[in-house]
Write a protein that holds these residues in place. Structure first.
Motif, PDB file in Angstrom:
ATOM      1  N   THR A 352      -3.696  10.244  21.596  1.00  0.00           N
ATOM      2  CA  THR A 352      -3.187  10.515  20.247  1.00  0.00           C
ATOM      3  C   THR A 352      -2.437  11.845  20.243  1.00  0.00           C
ATOM      4  O   THR A 352      -2.609  12.664  21.162  1.00  0.00           O
ATOM      5  CB  THR A 352      -4.313  10.567  19.194  1.00  0.00           C
ATOM      6  N   HIS A 353      -1.631  12.023  19.215  1.00  0.00           N
ATOM      7  CA  HIS A 353      -0.846  13.265  19.070  1.00  0.00           C
ATOM      8  C   HIS A 353      -0.982  13.765  17.645  1.00  0.00           C
ATOM      9  O   HIS A 353      -0.017  13.734  16.869  1.00  0.00           O
ATOM     10  CB  HIS A 353       0.623  13.000  19.412  1.00  0.00           C
ATOM     11  N   PRO A 354      -2.156  14.215  17.261  1.00  0.00           N
ATOM     12  CA  PRO A 354      -2.359  14.665  15.880  1.00  0.00           C
ATOM     13  C   PRO A 354      -1.917  16.119  15.694  1.00  0.00           C
ATOM     14  O   PRO A 354      -1.491  16.784  16.643  1.00  0.00           O
ATOM     15  CB  PRO A 354      -3.876  14.564  15.721  1.00  0.00           C
ATOM     16  N   LEU A 355      -2.043  16.608  14.479  1.00  0.00           N
ATOM     17  CA  LEU A 355      -1.813  18.026  14.195  1.00  0.00           C
ATOM     18  C   LEU A 355      -3.157  18.748  14.146  1.00  0.00           C
ATOM     19  O   LEU A 355      -4.181  18.161  13.809  1.00  0.00           O
ATOM     20  CB  LEU A 355      -1.081  18.197  12.865  1.00  0.00           C
ATOM     21  N   ALA A 364       0.515  24.299  11.235  1.00  0.00           N
ATOM     22  CA  ALA A 364      -0.105  23.210  11.996  1.00  0.00           C
ATOM     23  C   ALA A 364       0.597  23.054  13.342  1.00  0.00           C
ATOM     24  O   ALA A 364       1.807  23.156  13.438  1.00  0.00           O
ATOM     25  CB  ALA A 364      -0.020  21.910  11.200  1.00  0.00           C
ATOM     26  N   GLN A 365      -0.185  22.851  14.381  1.00  0.00           N
ATOM     27  CA  GLN A 365       0.330  22.729  15.742  1.00  0.00           C
ATOM     28  C   GLN A 365       0.039  21.341  16.277  1.00  0.00           C
ATOM     29  O   GLN A 365      -1.013  20.779  15.999  1.00  0.00           O
ATOM     30  CB  GLN A 365      -0.361  23.756  16.655  1.00  0.00           C
ATOM     31  N   GLY A 366       0.938  20.840  17.090  1.00  0.00           N
ATOM     32  CA  GLY A 366       0.706  19.541  17.706  1.00  0.00           C
ATOM     33  C   GLY A 366      -0.361  19.605  18.782  1.00  0.00           C
ATOM     34  O   GLY A 366      -0.472  20.589  19.506  1.00  0.00           O
ATOM     35  N   LEU A 367      -1.144  18.554  18.839  1.00  0.00           N
ATOM     36  CA  LEU A 367      -2.182  18.424  19.869  1.00  0.00           C
ATOM     37  C   LEU A 367      -1.923  17.125  20.632  1.00  0.00           C
ATOM     38  O   LEU A 367      -1.522  16.122  20.035  1.00  0.00           O
ATOM     39  CB  LEU A 367      -3.561  18.273  19.214  1.00  0.00           C
ATOM     40  N   GLY A 506       2.010   6.199  17.878  1.00  0.00           N
ATOM     41  CA  GLY A 506       1.122   5.039  17.842  1.00  0.00           C
ATOM     42  C   GLY A 506       0.695   4.597  16.464  1.00  0.00           C
ATOM     43  O   GLY A 506       0.125   3.528  16.314  1.00  0.00           O
ATOM     44  N   VAL A 507       0.991   5.420  15.439  1.00  0.00           N
ATOM     45  CA  VAL A 507       0.496   5.115  14.099  1.00  0.00           C
ATOM     46  C   VAL A 507       1.341   4.028  13.418  1.00  0.00           C
ATOM     47  O   VAL A 507       0.822   3.005  12.972  1.00  0.00           O
ATOM     48  CB  VAL A 507       0.457   6.394  13.229  1.00  0.00           C
ATOM     49  N   ARG A 508       2.658   4.248  13.362  1.00  0.00           N
ATOM     50  CA  ARG A 508       3.515   3.235  12.766  1.00  0.00           C
ATOM     51  C   ARG A 508       3.433   1.927  13.563  1.00  0.00           C
ATOM     52  O   ARG A 508       3.447   0.829  13.014  1.00  0.00           O
ATOM     53  CB  ARG A 508       4.967   3.726  12.737  1.00  0.00           C
ATOM     54  N   ALA A 509       3.316   2.076  14.876  1.00  0.00           N
ATOM     55  CA  ALA A 509       3.245   0.884  15.728  1.00  0.00           C
ATOM     56  C   ALA A 509       1.971   0.089  15.462  1.00  0.00           C
ATOM     57  O   ALA A 509       1.951  -1.136  15.632  1.00  0.00           O
ATOM     58  CB  ALA A 509       3.313   1.288  17.195  1.00  0.00           C
ATOM     59  N   HIS A 510       0.913   0.781  15.050  1.00  0.00           N
ATOM     60  CA  HIS A 510      -0.332   0.072  14.735  1.00  0.00           C
ATOM     61  C   HIS A 510      -0.102  -0.883  13.570  1.00  0.00           C
ATOM     62  O   HIS A 510      -0.490  -2.058  13.614  1.00  0.00           O
ATOM     63  CB  HIS A 510      -1.432   1.081  14.414  1.00  0.00           C
ATOM     64  N   LEU A 511       0.574  -0.384  12.536  1.00  0.00           N
ATOM     65  CA  LEU A 511       0.880  -1.249  11.394  1.00  0.00           C
ATOM     66  C   LEU A 511       1.808  -2.387  11.823  1.00  0.00           C
ATOM     67  O   LEU A 511       1.575  -3.556  11.487  1.00  0.00           O
ATOM     68  CB  LEU A 511       1.529  -0.414  10.277  1.00  0.00           C
ATOM     69  N   GLY A 528      -0.434   5.966  22.531  1.00  0.00           N
ATOM     70  CA  GLY A 528       0.151   7.305  22.517  1.00  0.00           C
ATOM     71  C   GLY A 528       1.647   7.304  22.251  1.00  0.00           C
ATOM     72  O   GLY A 528       2.264   8.366  22.144  1.00  0.00           O
ATOM     73  N   GLY A 529       2.239   6.106  22.168  1.00  0.00           N
ATOM     74  CA  GLY A 529       3.631   5.972  21.757  1.00  0.00           C
ATOM     75  C   GLY A 529       4.641   6.534  22.754  1.00  0.00           C
ATOM     76  O   GLY A 529       4.337   6.777  23.923  1.00  0.00           O
TER      77      GLY A 529
END
Lengths: 541, 541
Positions: A352-355, A364-367, A506-511, A528-529
């Protein structure tokens, strides 16, 4: 009771102080080869870089202070030369006078630590290490006249030292024998570390080794010569087992002293702790070398309890670790994918690539997070986190979850402290649990970055559901672009056959995956897209 | 399937988005009274303060975007006025046109949230709240011409609002009816928060209430009048149960909608989630109100799973929470001591004052930690953390340990990621475990700050083992000073009878306790040391 402890840093000194608190009447002697005990060994690189400006800040204790407070007999610059197990005596030699003497013991604790690996290459005697205060003094002195440095090895100490030499204005080359620095990371997770090192100006030489060290340069396996007023050997460490071996104590296959869960060596009067011993791996119980300060300190405390007759056990280790690299945090726990693959162990992978905190709050930083899961039991096998903020917290939470026997799906249900400065209402750790639960329950299926090419060869179509702008800026070769918000209306445009769907993370792709599944399609979401795919491909080149 | 969701923020919108991902064919309608859905409700105070400068950053979604992505029918400025349970219909009214219409449902989700408490005092209509984007707009407008503000209530929203009004240059008075702000903290843990508020210039009025609100000031219960161009009511929130109550759904003793572990109300076709419902407490299962965004979001996701026929259960809540107060982090999980005392539940208390990371690395910040433990089972009952860095991480780790069923002693054994920027080789969480294990095993005994006076009255001597300099700068009345390093040599100077030993935080006193115990003395260590004692006494004055 006479207790002798060989080694006066993390494990040894924790043992000594705890022993005194458990037994006011014991005679406790600590023997330390270097000139200092209880120094801040994890701070040494930062004194070289001037981040910790005062040398005295590294020296947490003196023998005098330890005598006054803990009534310890601390002997620095003293080497343990021999153990006479029959007589229960350690022969020690003063490194100042050279005189030898004997220390009788009822219990002996070996905490000698580890020694830096020094490859047998010409000129290696010029390479500096960073293990003691004396090493640090030598490096600080060497930095003064130097303009160029070569750091050999891209592990924890290597990257910390490179960063600090950079702080001191040196031109730094890092030479790493494998294709990747920070071995605890999997290749695609190492990509941002490589980027950070290069952006900072470090000349990063991967898949290269140093074949010879000259007076002002080093020779690489590529044939090149690289300027090096200073050479640092940070290839790794090996358990310091000379004394134990000479005493006939059992040494394990990994090269560390063998101890049982009472931290006893093959001689029940002799205990050993810290970097010198083999530990039991928390996942499979196999012997492992885990040269980490927290493990050493915990073992030091436990060995004191055991010698004092308290009922404790040494515990298998997860090996939770972190390092700062030029503002990046790189944290890991448990096994990585490389090790799971090598062991032939089944695993589910989640990227995943959350903030680091709510995106609407400044800063906010990318993780980048990676979770490894046992597909049979849903047990957490390991995790990796790379980012500028909050990586430490997420790995600590996952390490605690692993210790508590929580499954990966359970991460979805953790109640973590949320305010917009500190996290998200759905924390990145919760999100890992959501993704895992979707996979574990069969709701969706995923594919990994390194499997896409083969899938395409087998006729699978890659559908990129990002915006046309994102797609134009770079895409997976052969991918078809159908933005997520248009998928429902353009179902008939999606080519026949099996699909891989992806977006940026990966989030939009999940939908999109769920929409396509509902129309009867066979779909896998690219885990992870595009971001993980790009990082993975970069790690191959 | 027709699904209607009342409330379009945390729980409601999580439910809607998840439902769409689980059921592409469902008809999903979201009804929201305010003009906005899915807005950043936890960010509202920070927009008032200008920390989040752009209002648009608060608006995470629009009805149009939600229709395009999730095919949701989102109706803002629409009020649900009545539920006809027999016909399974919700009557809604547009707040713009006033027209009424009916929404049939197969499943109805109530996620109406909570409403700010408004005390019945003269002038209350002038008091602003901060719950919606519209509230925020009103407060931003009011701030423009204002120089003075009174914030009524010192809870999460109260302290966040006060800080942000201060940022905007207003002179802020905070009026709190109890002797302490931040009710989830115990009194001695609240002291640093009071100090931070006062240092920042907030006029803090504890144990005071507002009796009337005038045009430009407020009247306090003390009789004083305080200038107030702006008045903010932040006294707390109450579940918004009007619709549920009118529909005859069961309301609990705490005033929230009653749901089972399938999030079903007393009507099985009607579910409810978020701030409006009573949750089960993780410690004793009793119904509790926990108006937190993470809980609401998790329940929203669960209710979607349940409606879609997936096998999940609502979980009891720990209530992990955090708030930023002028650079301080205030984080809590589980029960506090006040609640344990009120419930007559046995508990062991541990206070520590560690550093956020290794002291030798620049930037380490002091932390105050409190752990509450079941003395019978060693189960963790709750924890509190206050400090400028790392409080969030430690509470998240403890919350995870609680969820995983780890005991307080188990905290000693956690492997947490250590490098000097991020923690200590013995992390503050490990240290809590060490202290607990010493108490649980009977190695040492402790006494709490509020028990010292009684102990002294009973003839106990307090021995302060800090340095003479520390002692001279302030000490517990009646204490005798014997520095820790001199205790062994001055045993005969220590008065006869039972002893309480203390230092600044508890570490030196632990050693002194053990030395004195070894000489046959009965000793208790003052938990948290002089620092906790001072904070506790300050909370009484």
């Amino acid at each position: 009771m006479n207790i002798v402890i060989i080694g006066g840093v993390a494990g040894g000194m924790s043992a000594a102080a705890r022993l005194r608190r458990l037994d006011e009447s014991a005679t406790i002697t600590v023997v330390e080869r270097s000139g200092h005990v209880s120094f801040a060994n994890c701070g040494l690189p930062y004194h070289v870089g001037g981040v910790i400006p005062e040398r005295s800040a590294l020296l947490l204790q003196t023998p005098e202070a330890l005598r006054a407070r803990f009534e310890l007999d601390v002997r620095v610059q003293t080497e343990a030369v021999r153990i006479d197990r029959d007589r229960r005596v350690v022969v020690v030699r003063s490194l100042m006078g050279g005189s030898e003497s004997e220390l009788p013991y009822d219990a002996l604790v070996l905490a000698p630590g580890a020694r830096p690996v020094r490859p047998a290459i010409p000129g290696i005697e010029r390479a500096l290490a960073l293990r003691s205060v004396e090493d640090t003094d030598a490096m600080v002195a060497a930095v003064a006249g130097a303009r160029t440095a070569v750091v050999v090895g891209g592990g924890f100490i290597g990257v910390e030292t490179a960063e600090n030499l950079l702080h001191r204005g040196l031109a730094v080359t890092m030479v790493e024998a494998t294709p990747q620095v920070m071995a605890p990371l999997d290749p695609e997770m190492g990509a941002p570390v490589h980027a950070a090192l290069r952006e900072a100006g470090i000349d990063l030489r991967l898949s290269a080794s140093v074949t010879a060290i000259g007076e002002r340069d080093v020779e690489l396996s590529t044939g090149e010569r690289v300027p090096a007023d200073l050479v640092v050997a940070a290839i790794g460490v090996r358990p310091d087992t000379g004394l134990a071996q000479a005493a006939g104590l059992e040494i394990g296959a990994r090269g560390g002293i063998v101890v049982d869960d009472h931290l006893r060596t093959s001689d029940p009067a002799i205990y050993a702790v810290g970097d010198a011993v083999e530990k039991a791996d928390a996942l499979d119980g196999s012997p492992v070398l885990v040269p980490l300060a927290n493990t050493a300190n915990l073992q030091g405390r436990r060995v004191a309890d055991l010698i004092a007759g308290r009922d404790v056990r040494d515990r298998p280790v997860l090996g939770t670790a972190i390092v700062g690299v030029l503002g990046l945090q790189v944290a890991t726990v448990g096994w990585n994918e490389k090790r799971l693959v090598a062991a032939g162990r089944a695993h589910r992978v989640i990227h995943t690539h959350p903030l680091s905190h709510a995106g609407y709050y400044p800063g906010a930083q990318g993780l980048a997070l990676k979770l490894l899961v046992d597909p049979g039991t849903d047990a957490i096998l390991g995790a990796q986190a790379v980012g500028r903020d909050g990586a430490d917290k997420r790995i600590d939470v996952i390490a605690t979850a692993m210790r508590g026997g929580l499954t990966a799906s359970d991460l979805a249900e953790l109640e973590l402290a949320y305010a917009p400065q500190f996290g998200s209402a759905k924390d990145p750790v919760n999100m890992l649990g959501f993704v895992d639960e979707n996979l574990a329950s069969g709701l969706t299926d995923s594919i990994q970055w390194h499997e896409v090419e083969d899938a395409q060869r087998d006729g699978v179509t890659v559908v990129d559901v990002r915006t046309p702008e994102e797609f134009a800026a770079g895409a997976i070769p052969g991918a078809v672009n159908v933005p997520v918000d248009e998928v429902r209306d353009r179902l008939d445009e999606v080519p026949e056959g099996d699909l891989v769907v992806h977006c940026a993370v990966g989030v939009r792709a999940h939908l999109a995956t769920r929409i396509l599944q509902a129309s009867g399609r066979s779909v896998r979401n690219l885990d992870g897209g595009y971001r993980t795919w790009v990082a993975g491909m970069a790690s191959r080149s």
